[in-house]
Motif scaffolding. Structure first.
Motif, PDB file in Angstrom:
ATOM      1  N   VAL A  73      -0.783  -0.004   6.376  1.00 51.83           N
ATOM      2  CA  VAL A  73       0.611  -0.560   6.039  1.00 51.83           C
ATOM      3  C   VAL A  73       1.469   0.561   6.436  1.00 51.83           C
ATOM      4  O   VAL A  73       2.717   0.094   7.040  1.00 51.83           O
ATOM      5  N   ARG A  74       1.295   1.954   6.509  1.00 53.60           N
ATOM      6  CA  ARG A  74       2.329   2.862   7.226  1.00 53.60           C
ATOM      7  C   ARG A  74       2.232   2.529   8.711  1.00 53.60           C
ATOM      8  O   ARG A  74       3.169   2.598   9.149  1.00 53.60           O
ATOM      9  N   GLU A  75       1.228   2.159   9.514  1.00 55.16           N
ATOM     10  CA  GLU A  75       1.110   1.875  10.719  1.00 55.16           C
ATOM     11  C   GLU A  75       1.988   0.556  11.008  1.00 55.16           C
ATOM     12  O   GLU A  75       2.450   0.571  11.845  1.00 55.16           O
ATOM     13  N   CYS A  76       2.095  -0.268   9.934  1.00 57.63           N
ATOM     14  CA  CYS A  76       2.862  -1.367  10.470  1.00 57.63           C
ATOM     15  C   CYS A  76       4.236  -1.180   9.960  1.00 57.63           C
ATOM     16  O   CYS A  76       5.136  -2.050  10.380  1.00 57.63           O
ATOM     17  N   GLY A  77       4.650  -0.267   9.394  1.00 59.22           N
ATOM     18  CA  GLY A  77       6.151   0.334   9.409  1.00 59.22           C
ATOM     19  C   GLY A  77       6.564   0.214   7.851  1.00 59.22           C
ATOM     20  O   GLY A  77       7.756   0.411   7.567  1.00 59.22           O
ATOM     21  N   ALA A  78       5.753   0.584   6.918  1.00 54.43           N
ATOM     22  CA  ALA A  78       6.035   0.725   5.512  1.00 54.43           C
ATOM     23  C   ALA A  78       6.507   1.908   5.322  1.00 54.43           C
ATOM     24  O   ALA A  78       6.320   2.995   5.854  1.00 54.43           O
ATOM     25  N   ASP A  79       7.702   2.162   4.443  1.00 58.42           N
ATOM     26  CA  ASP A  79       8.337   3.490   3.982  1.00 58.42           C
ATOM     27  C   ASP A  79       8.124   3.922   2.759  1.00 58.42           C
ATOM     28  O   ASP A  79       7.993   5.152   2.572  1.00 58.42           O
ATOM     29  N   VAL A  80       7.551   3.011   1.746  1.00 62.14           N
ATOM     30  CA  VAL A  80       7.439   3.384   0.155  1.00 62.14           C
ATOM     31  C   VAL A  80       6.109   2.556  -0.148  1.00 62.14           C
ATOM     32  O   VAL A  80       5.911   1.376  -0.007  1.00 62.14           O
ATOM     33  N   LEU A  81       5.238   3.495  -0.591  1.00 63.50           N
ATOM     34  CA  LEU A  81       3.910   3.030  -1.133  1.00 63.50           C
ATOM     35  C   LEU A  81       3.797   3.170  -2.629  1.00 63.50           C
ATOM     36  O   LEU A  81       3.890   4.229  -3.366  1.00 63.50           O
ATOM     37  N   VAL A  82       3.727   1.988  -3.146  1.00 64.09           N
ATOM     38  CA  VAL A  82       3.471   1.903  -4.694  1.00 64.09           C
ATOM     39  C   VAL A  82       1.792   2.006  -4.899  1.00 64.09           C
ATOM     40  O   VAL A  82       1.151   1.143  -4.414  1.00 64.09           O
ATOM     41  N   SER A  83       1.487   2.833  -5.737  1.00 68.93           N
ATOM     42  CA  SER A  83      -0.079   3.074  -6.027  1.00 68.93           C
ATOM     43  C   SER A  83      -0.033   3.265  -7.516  1.00 68.93           C
ATOM     44  O   SER A  83       0.641   4.193  -8.058  1.00 68.93           O
ATOM     45  N   GLY A  84      -1.085   2.517  -7.935  1.00 66.45           N
ATOM     46  CA  GLY A  84      -1.417   2.802  -9.669  1.00 66.45           C
ATOM     47  C   GLY A  84      -2.835   3.274  -9.818  1.00 66.45           C
ATOM     48  O   GLY A  84      -2.945   4.556 -10.139  1.00 66.45           O
ATOM     49  N   SER A  85      -3.699   2.207  -9.687  1.00 67.77           N
ATOM     50  CA  SER A  85      -5.016   2.860 -10.144  1.00 67.77           C
ATOM     51  C   SER A  85      -5.591   4.023  -9.148  1.00 67.77           C
ATOM     52  O   SER A  85      -6.409   4.513  -9.605  1.00 67.77           O
ATOM     53  N   TYR A  86      -5.151   3.854  -7.656  1.00 68.80           N
ATOM     54  CA  TYR A  86      -5.861   4.885  -6.738  1.00 68.80           C
ATOM     55  C   TYR A  86      -5.310   6.279  -7.469  1.00 68.80           C
ATOM     56  O   TYR A  86      -6.000   7.131  -7.604  1.00 68.80           O
ATOM     57  N   ILE A  87      -4.056   6.323  -8.028  1.00 68.89           N
ATOM     58  CA  ILE A  87      -3.395   7.709  -8.295  1.00 68.89           C
ATOM     59  C   ILE A  87      -3.932   8.028  -9.740  1.00 68.89           C
ATOM     60  O   ILE A  87      -4.405   9.248 -10.004  1.00 68.89           O
ATOM     61  N   PHE A  88      -3.772   7.296 -10.567  1.00 71.19           N
ATOM     62  CA  PHE A  88      -4.064   7.467 -12.020  1.00 71.19           C
ATOM     63  C   PHE A  88      -5.671   7.485 -12.424  1.00 71.19           C
ATOM     64  O   PHE A  88      -5.918   8.233 -13.384  1.00 71.19           O
ATOM     65  N   ASN A  89      -6.372   7.101 -11.484  1.00 67.92           N
ATOM     66  CA  ASN A  89      -7.946   7.097 -11.740  1.00 67.92           C
ATOM     67  C   ASN A  89      -8.456   8.304 -10.927  1.00 67.92           C
ATOM     68  O   ASN A  89      -9.717   8.325 -11.038  1.00 67.92           O
ATOM     69  N   ALA A  90      -7.754   8.875 -10.327  1.00 66.93           N
ATOM     70  CA  ALA A  90      -8.272   9.995  -9.483  1.00 66.93           C
ATOM     71  C   ALA A  90      -8.533  11.258 -10.159  1.00 66.93           C
ATOM     72  O   ALA A  90      -7.798  11.783 -11.259  1.00 66.93           O
ATOM     73  N   GLU A  91      -9.771  11.998  -9.896  1.00 69.16           N
ATOM     74  CA  GLU A  91      -9.964  13.054 -10.591  1.00 69.16           C
ATOM     75  C   GLU A  91      -8.853  14.326 -10.200  1.00 69.16           C
ATOM     76  O   GLU A  91      -8.618  15.032 -10.938  1.00 69.16           O
ATOM     77  N   ASP A  92      -8.757  14.072  -8.825  1.00 71.45           N
ATOM     78  CA  ASP A  92      -7.325  15.231  -8.419  1.00 71.45           C
ATOM     79  C   ASP A  92      -6.267  14.200  -8.019  1.00 71.45           C
ATOM     80  O   ASP A  92      -6.371  13.522  -6.826  1.00 71.45           O
ATOM     81  N   MET A  93      -5.217  13.855  -8.788  1.00 69.62           N
ATOM     82  CA  MET A  93      -4.202  13.185  -8.570  1.00 69.62           C
ATOM     83  C   MET A  93      -3.343  13.769  -7.435  1.00 69.62           C
ATOM     84  O   MET A  93      -2.827  12.915  -6.550  1.00 69.62           O
ATOM     85  N   SER A  94      -3.275  15.123  -7.207  1.00 72.11           N
ATOM     86  CA  SER A  94      -2.465  15.560  -6.048  1.00 72.11           C
ATOM     87  C   SER A  94      -3.132  15.268  -4.684  1.00 72.11           C
ATOM     88  O   SER A  94      -2.557  15.147  -3.793  1.00 72.11           O
ATOM     89  N   GLU A  95      -4.276  15.420  -4.620  1.00 68.27           N
ATOM     90  CA  GLU A  95      -5.057  14.852  -3.434  1.00 68.27           C
ATOM     91  C   GLU A  95      -5.102  13.411  -3.293  1.00 68.27           C
ATOM     92  O   GLU A  95      -4.994  12.998  -2.050  1.00 68.27           O
ATOM     93  N   ALA A  96      -5.223  12.619  -4.337  1.00 71.02           N
ATOM     94  CA  ALA A  96      -5.027  11.058  -4.006  1.00 71.02           C
ATOM     95  C   ALA A  96      -3.540  10.894  -3.456  1.00 71.02           C
ATOM     96  O   ALA A  96      -3.408  10.132  -2.294  1.00 71.02           O
ATOM     97  N   VAL A  97      -2.277  11.620  -4.036  1.00 73.76           N
ATOM     98  CA  VAL A  97      -1.101  11.382  -3.264  1.00 73.76           C
ATOM     99  C   VAL A  97      -1.114  11.771  -1.869  1.00 73.76           C
ATOM    100  O   VAL A  97      -0.444  11.232  -0.914  1.00 73.76           O
ATOM    101  N   ARG A  98      -1.565  12.968  -1.763  1.00 74.02           N
ATOM    102  CA  ARG A  98      -1.781  13.616  -0.226  1.00 74.02           C
ATOM    103  C   ARG A  98      -2.330  12.589   0.736  1.00 74.02           C
ATOM    104  O   ARG A  98      -1.747  12.465   1.570  1.00 74.02           O
ATOM    105  N   SER A  99      -3.350  11.941   0.403  1.00 68.62           N
ATOM    106  CA  SER A  99      -4.162  11.180   1.045  1.00 68.62           C
ATOM    107  C   SER A  99      -3.512   9.916   1.492  1.00 68.62           C
ATOM    108  O   SER A  99      -3.487   9.259   2.406  1.00 68.62           O
ATOM    109  N   LEU A 100      -2.449   9.436   0.633  1.00 70.87           N
ATOM    110  CA  LEU A 100      -1.580   8.254   0.651  1.00 70.87           C
ATOM    111  C   LEU A 100      -0.736   8.633   1.741  1.00 70.87           C
ATOM    112  O   LEU A 100      -0.064   7.405   2.554  1.00 70.87           O
ATOM    113  N   ARG A 101      -0.335   9.872   2.062  1.00 71.42           N
ATOM    114  CA  ARG A 101       0.902   9.916   2.992  1.00 71.42           C
ATOM    115  C   ARG A 101       0.344   9.992   4.599  1.00 71.42           C
ATOM    116  O   ARG A 101       0.911   9.871   5.378  1.00 71.42           O
TER     117      ARG A 101
END
Length: 214
Positions: free
Chosen positions: A186-214
């Motif tokens: 979606v970033r490649e297609c031009g999205a500016d804001v990414l909403v993520s729920g399960s991927y972030i809140f279910n992650a063992e390392d939430m900070s790493e999950a957020v970093r990977s989304l960027r």
């Protein structure tokens, strides 16, 4: 601009909601995404004003309210009074789209307009000159943890081209099935804001999950 990450509370453990909010804020997320469902526009009921009133004093990040409800204009003032920073409503749920946009902006809030996967971008083009954000749902709205629909990517591309060609100050948000792999798409297609729920809140390392989304 850097990619904005909005952590969706729909995927949080409600038994530990305050702790989950603090974890999300410490993870590097930029916004808290607050999904409101009425059981009519979508086949689910989430949370509403009482919960937001309770947790708003804990939240230091901007609150991004996503109203998945029929006749959303009824609740604009209520959520504005609770201190949200932006309100997004669904094109399919409003009888007079422009009136709802004007109402949101009259409260000095970011006005967002959302479309379901089956709604063509052409339907909302007339409103892009008066909103601050457009939300492309990349799953059917109503439930968290769904699988990303790749057929929605063309809508992000189409919006990106129209916004850029017309030099509009409008950001594109995507919501649904966003993880490390789909965020890149979606970033490649031009999205500016990414909403993520399960991927972030279910992650063992939430900070790493957020970093990977960027």
């Amino acid at each position: 601009m850097k990619t904005i990450i909005a952590a969706s509370l729909l995927a949080a453990d409600f038994a530990y909601l305050a702790d989950n909010i603090k974890r999300a804020e410490k993870s590097g997320a930029d916004w808290i995404h607050y999904d409101v469902m009425d059981g009519m526009f979508v086949r689910n009921i989430s949370f509403g004003e009482p919960v937001l009133k309770s947790v708003s004093k804990l939240i230091t990040l901007p609150v991004d309210a996503h109203l998945m409800i029929m006749d959303p204009i009824r609740y604009i003032d209520n959520y504005a009074d609770l201190g949200v920073n932006g309100i997004t409503f669904h094109f399919e749920a409003a009888s007079d789209t422009q009136t709802v946009i004007d109402k949101i902006r009259s409260r000095n809030l970011r006005a967002g307009l959302s479309v379901k996967p089956a709604t063509p971008v052409s339907m909302i083009i007339p409103y892009l000159h008066s909103v601050d954000m457009v939300l492309v749902m990349t799953v059917e709205p109503g439930f968290g943890g769904q699988v990303f629909l790749p057929e929605t990517l063309h809508k992000v591309k189409e919006l990106r081209k129209y916004i850029d060609d017309n030099k509009l100050d409008v950001i594109i948000q995507v919501d649904g099935g966003i993880n490390k792999e789909t965020s890149a798409m979606v970033r490649e297609c031009g999205a500016d804001v990414l909403v993520s729920g399960s991927y972030i809140f279910n992650a063992e390392d939430m900070s790493e999950a957020v970093r990977s989304l960027r």
